[in-house]
Design a protein around this motif. Structure first.
Motif, short mmCIF file in Angstrom:
data_model
loop_
_atom_site.label_atom_id
_atom_site.label_comp_id
_atom_site.label_asym_id
_atom_site.label_seq_id
_atom_site.Cartn_x
_atom_site.Cartn_y
_atom_site.Cartn_z
N PHE A 50 0.83 -1.19 0.00
CA PHE A 50 0.00 0.00 0.00
C PHE A 50 0.87 1.25 0.00
N GLY A 51 1.92 1.24 0.82
CA GLY A 51 2.87 2.35 0.84
C GLY A 51 3.53 2.56 -0.50
N CYS A 52 3.82 1.47 -1.20
CA CYS A 52 4.42 1.55 -2.54
C CYS A 52 3.48 2.26 -3.51
N LEU A 53 2.18 1.97 -3.42
CA LEU A 53 1.20 2.66 -4.29
C LEU A 53 1.19 4.15 -4.00
N VAL A 54 1.14 4.50 -2.72
CA VAL A 54 1.12 5.91 -2.33
C VAL A 54 2.40 6.59 -2.79
N ALA A 55 3.55 5.94 -2.59
CA ALA A 55 4.84 6.51 -2.99
C ALA A 55 4.92 6.67 -4.51
N SER A 56 4.38 5.73 -5.25
CA SER A 56 4.42 5.79 -6.72
C SER A 56 3.55 6.94 -7.23
N LEU A 57 2.38 7.13 -6.65
CA LEU A 57 1.52 8.26 -7.04
C LEU A 57 2.18 9.58 -6.68
N SER A 58 2.79 9.65 -5.51
CA SER A 58 3.47 10.88 -5.09
C SER A 58 4.65 11.19 -6.00
N ALA A 59 5.40 10.17 -6.39
CA ALA A 59 6.55 10.36 -7.27
C ALA A 59 6.13 10.87 -8.65
N ALA A 60 4.87 10.60 -9.02
CA ALA A 60 4.34 11.07 -10.30
C ALA A 60 3.89 12.53 -10.23
N GLY A 61 4.06 13.15 -9.07
CA GLY A 61 3.69 14.55 -8.91
C GLY A 61 2.29 14.78 -8.40
N LEU A 62 1.66 13.73 -7.88
CA LEU A 62 0.30 13.84 -7.38
C LEU A 62 0.28 13.94 -5.86
N LYS A 63 -0.66 14.70 -5.35
CA LYS A 63 -0.90 14.76 -3.91
C LYS A 63 -1.92 13.67 -3.62
N THR A 64 -1.70 12.91 -2.56
CA THR A 64 -2.54 11.74 -2.31
C THR A 64 -3.40 11.89 -1.07
N LEU A 65 -4.54 11.23 -1.11
CA LEU A 65 -5.41 11.07 0.06
C LEU A 65 -5.74 9.58 0.15
N PRO A 66 -4.93 8.82 0.89
CA PRO A 66 -5.21 7.39 1.05
C PRO A 66 -6.39 7.20 2.00
N PRO B 128 9.29 2.04 -1.50
CA PRO B 128 9.86 2.09 -2.85
C PRO B 128 8.79 2.48 -3.87
N VAL B 129 9.24 3.02 -4.97
CA VAL B 129 8.36 3.40 -6.08
C VAL B 129 8.31 2.24 -7.07
N ASN B 130 7.12 1.87 -7.49
CA ASN B 130 6.95 0.81 -8.49
C ASN B 130 7.17 1.41 -9.88
N ARG B 131 8.13 0.86 -10.61
CA ARG B 131 8.45 1.34 -11.95
C ARG B 131 8.33 0.18 -12.93
N VAL B 132 8.12 0.50 -14.18
CA VAL B 132 8.01 -0.54 -15.21
C VAL B 132 9.29 -1.39 -15.23
N ASP B 133 10.46 -0.72 -15.17
CA ASP B 133 11.72 -1.46 -15.22
C ASP B 133 12.19 -1.96 -13.84
N GLU B 134 11.49 -1.58 -12.78
CA GLU B 134 11.76 -2.06 -11.42
C GLU B 134 10.44 -2.36 -10.73
#
Length: 177
Positions: free
Chosen positions: A77-93, A158-164
């Motif tokens: 779940f943290g990875c999803l939040v981190a991935s959205l944040s890394a994309a420049g989005l503000k999150t509300l989990p 961690p951030v989920n990436r296509v290559d990672e």
């Protein structure tokens, strides 16, 4: 009385990762994806996909992501939040007790609202009531409450990436990050 114009786009069978998202075209994008079981199916939970979705939102637009269980798989779940944040989005989990999910052992289920502007439970409640008729302020604020420790863990996730593609490992091995 305000009239709300709704446009619904339905793509019955397609790869969401390949879907053509035109820039600044959508007020809301709902991502209701299934549990990723392969690196290929976790691409729609990646930084690259979220960046594309972010660019497709109109100013003030909101994205909603069907997540995973923050109680059973907090690292994922943290990875999803981190991935959205890394994309420049503000999150509300948020986390919601869905009785049928709990009965099947999935625990409390998580969702993430995301936007280029900061979101709060109050800002969601300010949206047109016709679209959120089942939301009430008390439930939404309760669902959006996480401990400081949980929120701090998301910043280190961690951030989920296509290559990672780390998401699948976190889902299949909870607690072994």
């Amino acid at each position: 009385m305000t009239t709300i114009k709704q446009e619904v786009l339905i793509q019955s069978i397609a790869d969401a990762f390949q879907f053509d998202l035109a820039p600044t075209s959508y007020d809301a994008i709902v991502c209701d994806f299934t549990f990723p079981t392969t690196p290929e199916s976790s691409k729609v939970f990646s930084l690259e996909f979220y960046k594309r979705v972010c660019s497709a939102l109109r100013p003030g637009g909101v994205m909603a992501v069907n997540g995973v269980s923050p109680s059973n798989t907090p690292e994922a779940f943290g990875c999803l939040v981190a991935s959205l944040s890394a994309a420049g989005l503000k999150t509300l989990p948020i986390h919601v007790p869905i009785p049928s999910f709990r009965e099947h052992g999935y625990g409390v289920w998580g969702f993430v609202y995301a936007s280029e502007k900061p979101l709060t439970a109050g800002s969601l409640l300010a949206l047109p009531k016709e679209r959120f008729e089942h939301l009430d302020p008390v439930s939404l604020r309760r669902w959006a409450h996480f401990t400081r420790a949980e929120r701090a863990a998301w910043k280190a996730a961690p951030v989920n990436r296509v290559d990672e593609p780390v998401l699948q490992r976190l889902l299949l091995n909870p607690g072994n990050s």
